[in-house]
Design a protein around this motif. Structure first.
Motif, PDB file in Angstrom:
ATOM      1  N   MET A 178       0.825  -1.202   0.000  1.00  0.00           N
ATOM      2  CA  MET A 178       0.000   0.000   0.000  1.00  0.00           C
ATOM      3  C   MET A 178       0.864   1.260   0.000  1.00  0.00           C
ATOM      4  N   SER A 179       2.014   1.191   0.648  1.00  0.00           N
ATOM      5  CA  SER A 179       2.866   2.383   0.712  1.00  0.00           C
ATOM      6  C   SER A 179       3.497   2.695  -0.655  1.00  0.00           C
ATOM      7  N   GLN A 180       3.727   1.646  -1.446  1.00  0.00           N
ATOM      8  CA  GLN A 180       4.242   1.900  -2.799  1.00  0.00           C
ATOM      9  C   GLN A 180       3.200   2.615  -3.634  1.00  0.00           C
ATOM     10  N   LEU A 181       1.967   2.132  -3.526  1.00  0.00           N
ATOM     11  CA  LEU A 181       0.875   2.757  -4.268  1.00  0.00           C
ATOM     12  C   LEU A 181       0.709   4.211  -3.844  1.00  0.00           C
ATOM     13  N   GLN A 182       0.770   4.401  -2.531  1.00  0.00           N
ATOM     14  CA  GLN A 182       0.629   5.774  -2.045  1.00  0.00           C
ATOM     15  C   GLN A 182       1.755   6.654  -2.561  1.00  0.00           C
ATOM     16  N   GLY A 183       2.947   6.095  -2.640  1.00  0.00           N
ATOM     17  CA  GLY A 183       4.075   6.861  -3.163  1.00  0.00           C
ATOM     18  C   GLY A 183       3.847   7.314  -4.602  1.00  0.00           C
ATOM     19  N   ILE A 184       3.285   6.426  -5.401  1.00  0.00           N
ATOM     20  CA  ILE A 184       2.957   6.779  -6.792  1.00  0.00           C
ATOM     21  C   ILE A 184       1.980   7.942  -6.824  1.00  0.00           C
ATOM     22  N   TYR A 185       0.944   7.836  -6.012  1.00  0.00           N
ATOM     23  CA  TYR A 185      -0.054   8.908  -5.980  1.00  0.00           C
ATOM     24  C   TYR A 185       0.566  10.225  -5.532  1.00  0.00           C
ATOM     25  N   GLU A 186       1.387  10.151  -4.515  1.00  0.00           N
ATOM     26  CA  GLU A 186       1.995  11.381  -4.009  1.00  0.00           C
ATOM     27  C   GLU A 186       2.913  12.011  -5.041  1.00  0.00           C
ATOM     28  N   SER A 187       3.642  11.172  -5.765  1.00  0.00           N
ATOM     29  CA  SER A 187       4.548  11.712  -6.778  1.00  0.00           C
ATOM     30  C   SER A 187       3.779  12.419  -7.878  1.00  0.00           C
ATOM     31  N   ILE A 188       2.673  11.842  -8.276  1.00  0.00           N
ATOM     32  CA  ILE A 188       1.906  12.427  -9.375  1.00  0.00           C
ATOM     33  C   ILE A 188       1.129  13.653  -8.909  1.00  0.00           C
ATOM     34  N   LEU A 189       0.540  13.552  -7.740  1.00  0.00           N
ATOM     35  CA  LEU A 189      -0.253  14.684  -7.257  1.00  0.00           C
ATOM     36  C   LEU A 189       0.629  15.801  -6.720  1.00  0.00           C
ATOM     37  N   GLY A 190       1.861  15.433  -6.365  1.00  0.00           N
ATOM     38  CA  GLY A 190       2.775  16.458  -5.883  1.00  0.00           C
ATOM     39  C   GLY A 190       2.512  16.902  -4.456  1.00  0.00           C
ATOM     40  N   ARG A 191       1.892  16.028  -3.671  1.00  0.00           N
ATOM     41  CA  ARG A 191       1.690  16.371  -2.263  1.00  0.00           C
ATOM     42  C   ARG A 191       1.562  15.097  -1.438  1.00  0.00           C
ATOM     43  N   LYS A 192       1.766  15.250  -0.135  1.00  0.00           N
ATOM     44  CA  LYS A 192       1.646  14.127   0.783  1.00  0.00           C
ATOM     45  C   LYS A 192       0.182  13.770   1.003  1.00  0.00           C
ATOM     46  N   LEU A 193      -0.074  12.496   1.219  1.00  0.00           N
ATOM     47  CA  LEU A 193      -1.434  12.056   1.513  1.00  0.00           C
ATOM     48  C   LEU A 193      -1.459  11.386   2.876  1.00  0.00           C
ATOM     49  N   ASP A 194      -2.598  11.397   3.498  1.00  0.00           N
ATOM     50  CA  ASP A 194      -2.760  10.733   4.789  1.00  0.00           C
ATOM     51  C   ASP A 194      -2.851   9.226   4.607  1.00  0.00           C
ATOM     52  N   LYS A 195      -2.017   8.517   5.364  1.00  0.00           N
ATOM     53  CA  LYS A 195      -1.912   7.069   5.199  1.00  0.00           C
ATOM     54  C   LYS A 195      -3.234   6.343   5.444  1.00  0.00           C
ATOM     55  N   ARG A 196      -3.911   6.710   6.515  1.00  0.00           N
ATOM     56  CA  ARG A 196      -5.149   5.990   6.852  1.00  0.00           C
ATOM     57  C   ARG A 196      -6.268   6.289   5.866  1.00  0.00           C
ATOM     58  N   ASN A 197      -6.372   7.544   5.508  1.00  0.00           N
ATOM     59  CA  ASN A 197      -7.422   7.911   4.555  1.00  0.00           C
ATOM     60  C   ASN A 197      -7.155   7.294   3.180  1.00  0.00           C
ATOM     61  N   PHE A 198      -5.890   7.285   2.795  1.00  0.00           N
ATOM     62  CA  PHE A 198      -5.529   6.720   1.503  1.00  0.00           C
ATOM     63  C   PHE A 198      -5.890   5.235   1.449  1.00  0.00           C
ATOM     64  N   ARG A 199      -5.491   4.533   2.464  1.00  0.00           N
ATOM     65  CA  ARG A 199      -5.775   3.102   2.520  1.00  0.00           C
ATOM     66  C   ARG A 199      -7.282   2.830   2.482  1.00  0.00           C
ATOM     67  N   ARG A 200      -8.005   3.579   3.263  1.00  0.00           N
ATOM     68  CA  ARG A 200      -9.455   3.374   3.319  1.00  0.00           C
ATOM     69  C   ARG A 200     -10.100   3.622   1.957  1.00  0.00           C
ATOM     70  N   ARG A 201      -9.678   4.718   1.365  1.00  0.00           N
ATOM     71  CA  ARG A 201     -10.266   5.071   0.076  1.00  0.00           C
ATOM     72  C   ARG A 201      -9.945   4.020  -0.992  1.00  0.00           C
ATOM     73  N   MET A 202      -8.715   3.566  -1.030  1.00  0.00           N
ATOM     74  CA  MET A 202      -8.309   2.577  -2.011  1.00  0.00           C
ATOM     75  C   MET A 202      -9.065   1.267  -1.834  1.00  0.00           C
ATOM     76  N   LEU A 203      -9.176   0.825  -0.590  1.00  0.00           N
ATOM     77  CA  LEU A 203      -9.844  -0.447  -0.355  1.00  0.00           C
ATOM     78  C   LEU A 203     -11.337  -0.350  -0.654  1.00  0.00           C
ATOM     79  N   ALA A 204     -11.877   0.837  -0.458  1.00  0.00           N
ATOM     80  CA  ALA A 204     -13.307   1.013  -0.727  1.00  0.00           C
ATOM     81  C   ALA A 204     -13.584   1.112  -2.220  1.00  0.00           C
ATOM     82  N   SER A 205     -12.547   1.401  -3.002  1.00  0.00           N
ATOM     83  CA  SER A 205     -12.748   1.710  -4.425  1.00  0.00           C
ATOM     84  C   SER A 205     -13.046   0.490  -5.272  1.00  0.00           C
ATOM     85  N   ASP A 206     -12.747  -0.684  -4.739  1.00  0.00           N
ATOM     86  CA  ASP A 206     -12.980  -1.904  -5.493  1.00  0.00           C
ATOM     87  C   ASP A 206     -11.981  -2.076  -6.637  1.00  0.00           C
TER      88      ASP A 206
END
Lengths: 223, 223
Positions: B165-193
DNA sequence: TCAAAAGTGTTCCACTTACACCCATGT
DNA sequence: ACATGGGTGTAAGTGGAACACTTTTGA
């Protein structure tokens, strides 16, 4: 007159065609402007208006020109949609069709009156037999229209300067194809910052006059 | 080798060019593949890879071909972006440039090794002097990438089959250009199906091993 | 035992949805 | 007075954002 080059890529012609999907809303129905082909291929079938790109003309300029030729209108919502390369199976050597979509007020339109290559409005839910693969283009256009409606002022192009909230809601319902809740719709619109309240009202029958609104901007807004 | 026809529309050439904006993420940075022009116009400047459409080739096929020529990769996220007609001021008679954008894993790429028309990766925040008006294309591409990331599985193309999950978050952060919250990111990703949990874990250092996930689909998903 | 990254819950707020009645006017 | 469309509020649910500590491992 270049409507004769309608839709797809002409045999032996230039490699870039521009098509414009022109939408309007009349009588609560979303309709699209089509042109009946008067020559092969696909003679007699209906096609999205379009034509070849003129030398040194930009794509946007070609789309504006095409729209004006067919409807006489300018300064309306007009946006690039997608570029297809495989619409016209009969075109030799391929080529590309750059498609646009536009929204016009029905009462501002003056359709060309011709017996060959005649234009006509069709409800998007009751389309005639289409030339080339124009149904694919219309499908994409419709999907984009729906999503644009959600977060832009695109509807300005389908309404007069001053309009009642119920007129606006009618436009949305016609395009989305479903009823919307009056209170929620009003709240959402007013919160969106796209509209401005005016002091004008309209008396249109045996009932309370409607307050009129206008769009904050009558030009396309990027998100 | 057709990289020599890189970017824009060749003088006197066909009227339709296909450009592919190729993104990757390395070292927490979003980078784009550019090619240095070795002939006028704009010699020495860097340009988005591209070339002319071959007769009877579809636009999508041309984009796939271009991507493979430059990087050796296939079966990645690749989508049409926009069609420009006014990138190359020096091109006679206009013409159109149909742009695509692609996402590739850096470790899967084999760049062509040539001294003329040499390819190179550039951080999108530190671009060299660009040929034609390629900065406009990159701006559009970047905006689309950001919005695609929000509601599609586009990132599959930047990660191995199994990832933390942290690798995925790293990709998102690199593209969006900002840090994301770990818990919110995980929750959102898992909910996304879009993701599936696996039973695998990865031990990558003096810390708790990470559970690995995979994408439910590794093909582009329409919304 | 320490350093490093993995993993985990709750609260608040903003927005969406569902839903029903009174208001102003013309005939 | 009645028919017609205009105009209004509230409660429940959903999704995003902010925020800090415990767990597992290797060295």
């Amino acid at each position: 007159m270049s409507a004769e080059t309608s839709a797809g890529v002409d045999n032996g012609g230039p490699a870039v065609a521009v098509l414009v999907v022109i939408f309007t809303v009349v009588e609560g129905e979303l309709r699209v402007l089509l042109i009946q082909r008067s020559a092969p291929p696909d003679e007699g079938n209906w096609a999205i208006p379009g034509g070849a790109l003129i030398a040194d003309e930009s794509l946007d300029a070609a789309a504006v020109r095409k729209l004006a030729e067919e409807t006489g209108v300018r300064d309306v919502f007009l946006e690039q949609l997608y570029t297809f390369s495989d619409l016209d199976d009969s075109a030799p050597g391929g080529g590309a069709a750059v498609t646009y979509f536009a929204l016009v007020r029905n009462d501002g339109v003056r359709l060309a009156e011709r017996s060959a290559w005649a234009p006509g409005w069709f409800a998007v839910n009751a389309l005639p037999v289409l030339a080339f693969h124009n149904e694919r283009v219309l499908e994409v256009a419709r999907a984009r229209l729906v999503s644009k409606l959600e977060y832009t002022n695109a509807a300005y192009s389908l309404l007069p300067d001053f309009f009642a909230m119920s007129q606006l809601q009618g436009i949305y319902e016609s395009i989305l194809g479903r009823k919307l809740d009056k209170r929620n719709f009003r709240r959402r619109m007013l919160a969106s910052d796209l509209l401005r309240e005016t002091q004008q009202t309209a008396k249109t029958g045996p009932h309370r006059p409607a307050r009129l609104y206008r769009f904050a901007r009558r030009t396309p807004v990027e998100f």
